[in-house]
Design a protein around this motif. Sequence first.
Motif, PDB file in Angstrom:
ATOM      1  N   CYS A   1       2.547  -5.582   3.190  1.00  0.00           N
ATOM      2  CA  CYS A   1       1.286  -5.192   2.546  1.00  0.00           C
ATOM      3  C   CYS A   1       0.671  -3.970   3.206  1.00  0.00           C
ATOM      4  O   CYS A   1      -0.360  -3.469   2.741  1.00  0.00           O
ATOM      5  N   GLY A   2       1.257  -3.504   4.317  1.00  0.00           N
ATOM      6  CA  GLY A   2       0.653  -2.408   5.049  1.00  0.00           C
ATOM      7  C   GLY A   2      -0.708  -2.790   5.579  1.00  0.00           C
ATOM      8  O   GLY A   2      -1.640  -1.973   5.581  1.00  0.00           O
TER       9      GLY A   2
ATOM     10  N   LEU B   1       0.840  -1.186   0.000  1.00  0.00           N
ATOM     11  CA  LEU B   1       0.000   0.000   0.000  1.00  0.00           C
ATOM     12  C   LEU B   1       0.875   1.236   0.000  1.00  0.00           C
ATOM     13  O   LEU B   1       2.019   1.217   0.428  1.00  0.00           O
ATOM     14  N   ALA B   2       0.293   2.337  -0.428  1.00  0.00           N
ATOM     15  CA  ALA B   2       1.051   3.580  -0.427  1.00  0.00           C
ATOM     16  C   ALA B   2       1.316   4.066   0.979  1.00  0.00           C
ATOM     17  O   ALA B   2       2.278   4.760   1.241  1.00  0.00           O
ATOM     18  N   THR B   3       0.415   3.711   1.898  1.00  0.00           N
ATOM     19  CA  THR B   3       0.608   4.104   3.283  1.00  0.00           C
ATOM     20  C   THR B   3       0.467   2.889   4.176  1.00  0.00           C
ATOM     21  O   THR B   3      -0.148   1.905   3.818  1.00  0.00           O
ATOM     22  N   ALA B   4       1.045   2.975   5.371  1.00  0.00           N
ATOM     23  CA  ALA B   4       0.964   1.884   6.345  1.00  0.00           C
ATOM     24  C   ALA B   4       0.258   2.408   7.576  1.00  0.00           C
ATOM     25  O   ALA B   4       0.879   2.993   8.445  1.00  0.00           O
ATOM     26  N   PRO B   5      -1.070   2.265   7.661  1.00  0.00           N
ATOM     27  CA  PRO B   5      -1.804   2.821   8.789  1.00  0.00           C
ATOM     28  C   PRO B   5      -1.377   2.194  10.098  1.00  0.00           C
ATOM     29  O   PRO B   5      -1.007   1.035  10.158  1.00  0.00           O
TER      30      PRO B   5
ATOM     31  N   THR C   1      -7.719  -8.813   5.596  1.00  0.00           N
ATOM     32  CA  THR C   1      -7.611  -8.132   4.314  1.00  0.00           C
ATOM     33  C   THR C   1      -8.179  -9.015   3.205  1.00  0.00           C
ATOM     34  O   THR C   1      -7.909 -10.213   3.159  1.00  0.00           O
ATOM     35  N   THR C   2      -8.956  -8.398   2.324  1.00  0.00           N
ATOM     36  CA  THR C   2      -9.516  -9.104   1.170  1.00  0.00           C
ATOM     37  C   THR C   2      -9.098  -8.369  -0.101  1.00  0.00           C
ATOM     38  O   THR C   2      -9.304  -7.148  -0.205  1.00  0.00           O
ATOM     39  N   PRO C   3      -8.529  -9.056  -1.094  1.00  0.00           N
ATOM     40  CA  PRO C   3      -8.133 -10.465  -1.012  1.00  0.00           C
ATOM     41  C   PRO C   3      -6.932 -10.651  -0.090  1.00  0.00           C
ATOM     42  O   PRO C   3      -6.174  -9.719   0.147  1.00  0.00           O
ATOM     43  N   THR C   4      -6.783 -11.840   0.428  1.00  0.00           N
ATOM     44  CA  THR C   4      -5.676 -12.121   1.333  1.00  0.00           C
ATOM     45  C   THR C   4      -4.356 -11.932   0.607  1.00  0.00           C
ATOM     46  O   THR C   4      -4.142 -12.511  -0.465  1.00  0.00           O
ATOM     47  N   PRO C   5      -3.476 -11.107   1.138  1.00  0.00           N
ATOM     48  CA  PRO C   5      -2.207 -10.882   0.446  1.00  0.00           C
ATOM     49  C   PRO C   5      -1.341 -12.132   0.405  1.00  0.00           C
ATOM     50  O   PRO C   5      -1.389 -12.975   1.309  1.00  0.00           O
ATOM     51  N   VAL C   6      -0.565 -12.252  -0.643  1.00  0.00           N
ATOM     52  CA  VAL C   6       0.381 -13.351  -0.793  1.00  0.00           C
ATOM     53  C   VAL C   6       1.769 -12.816  -0.469  1.00  0.00           C
ATOM     54  O   VAL C   6       2.224 -11.850  -1.088  1.00  0.00           O
TER      55      VAL C   6
END
Length: 720
Positions: A225-226, A43-47, A232-237
Amino acid sequence: MSRSSTAATAAPPRRPRRSVPTALAAVVAGALGLGALATAPALATAPAHATAPALATAPAHATAPALAYGHAASSSGGGTSAAVGAPAATRAALDPALTGGAGADLGFVEQEAEHATTNGTVIGPGRDAYTLPAEASGRSAVTLQPGQYVEFTLPKAANAISVRYSIPDAPLGGGTTSPLQVTVDGKDRRTMTLTSQYAWLYNQYPFSNDPDADLLHPDQWITECGCVPDQTTPTPVVSKPFRPNHFYDEQRLLLGRTYRAGQKVRLTVPAGAEPTTVDLLDSQAVAAPRIDLAAADVLAFGADPTGRRDSAPAFDRAIAFARKAHLKVYVPPGTFQVDRHIVVDDITIEGAGNWYTIIKGHQVTLGSPAADGSLHTGVGFYGKDAAQGGSSNVHLSDFAIEGDVRDRVDTDQVNGIGGALSDSTISGLYIQHTKVGMWFDGPMHDLSITGNEIVDQTADGINFHTGVTDSVVRNNVLRNTGDDALAMWSDGTEDARDTFDHNTVQTPVLANGIALYGGTDNTVSDNLVADPIREGSGIQIGSRFGAQPFTGHVWITGNTTVRAGTFDLNWQIGLGAIWFYALERNIDADVEVTGDSFLDTTYNAIMLVSDFPVKDLYSITNVHFKDVRVDGTGTSVVSARVAGGATFQDVQARGVGAVGVNNCGSFHFTPAGSEFTLTDLGGNTGGGTTGDWLAPWELPNTITCDDRPAVVPPPAPSPW
């Protein structure tokens, strides 16, 4: 910090989750033939998330910035070359003259492979976590394919060597073995059998030996994936192997005779062997075995010096006899199998020297968990528990402890030395492949630890945990720990009047070189700390892990850090070579940082920080910097991300890559300025790309906050 006591493991404070930039994992995989890795979504940001402490920051980068540090030795494969002008011997991969007398002296001479003659390939320099160069001393090493060599010229007479190396893991994990040929001037060939059985960890804390394992904690936030993967959907790989680390190991070899200075030790990878990365070679002249005919010899009580039979009962019998007869216990040359703790109290145990007397054990799985939570046991010398009064008058010297710990289980008591030891001494030991070299659970007092070498641990090097007082750790070498190399942890009861002095710490894979977590009147002096890798830095003063407050004084004096100030992969910002972290309390004791040198710092020399959720609760005050030298920073001399203040006197800097003071305070940005105040007591000179590091316009609390300043790799350190 390992959670090695039951008190610590009942409700363990968690570190920020581990992370790895996907691109860097792919670089590691490609270099080691591990195949292509899947690309994790970014992601562009990591909340911020509850399991990932976050500072108030600008949008997080998806990966750590790749930094080009180009002042290490350079050579390439295919030809024979050596670094021009590089010193024959180094300390922490530097000319010894640059370290100012800081650190330990155990009689061996360090030589970096990248400074030697080789027809292999120099890798690095590089400081990105989860890569072979980053975990190498000096952030550079030499990779040898079969038929290639690296050759060192002995700077002093020597009859023994230690080789720090990395070979690939087995495809399914668990390690492999591979030969390495050793010759001197083309003759006297010997073969070392290298192993990766104690290297190569993967995945999230507390790690796995399985390169193909799925996420250990899919419910925790990860930077790749941040996100929180199972939310998270879809589940990151995620890439596999996920976050490979802890690549290196060491092996020692007695050469059988003494070779003079100027003779050449060549390490060659033979045909059919694994690609081998050589980081460094230590050489030394080891004295003959010492003999004590007046002591109680363990052989007389049935100990087996061949290592085939269990010698633990013989050690117990020798100790019992020696206590009654008021004798020492002597352990002669040999390898002695001990697969459990040897409990010591009011006893002296001496070996013939740690190159000759080796006490070695298997890690043993217990039938059911022990009362302290341990799932395994293994070789170790333990004082009695503090709740039982502890042990005293214990003196251990001149032998090696070689464990069999290949993973990290924080509840396990599989440490080289443990328990509570008061009025005791530990000297001349070599400790390898245990979880923690020495972990002490107090209250206890007056322990002296001197002249030891602790390497290749899965957790801490030495930890003073809970009420350790009036004790000293001096002239020890700690390399390749899996957590804080040296720590004082005032958990429940404060550590007081303790000293870490003239120790050398190199390449802690996780956390800090030296860390103080609370306590009163403690001293860190004249230590040399080099090449911390991630989630920590050179020296930390931290109110965290449930520690008692800092009270009285803290003296940080005459230390040298080298290539510290790491990039924190969770916060996505650079730390300081020395960093103060107010997470759970104010830090307001009198802290004196005097005569220290911060060399070739990747990001900031000095950092003072709180965590964003508590930034308005805690502050850092009463810190005083005097007679400090800053020789090269990638970013600032001071980064302040907390309320409070500090004084500066005679702090000289050069090669500063960004604004001298990056002052964010507690991120309210009011017209009154930052919540952090700098007091100039004079003599603060020098700077870098933006002028004087402590310019009048920055005082006392000008907001200069640049959340992620550009990094300018500094020039190599040089005489001041």
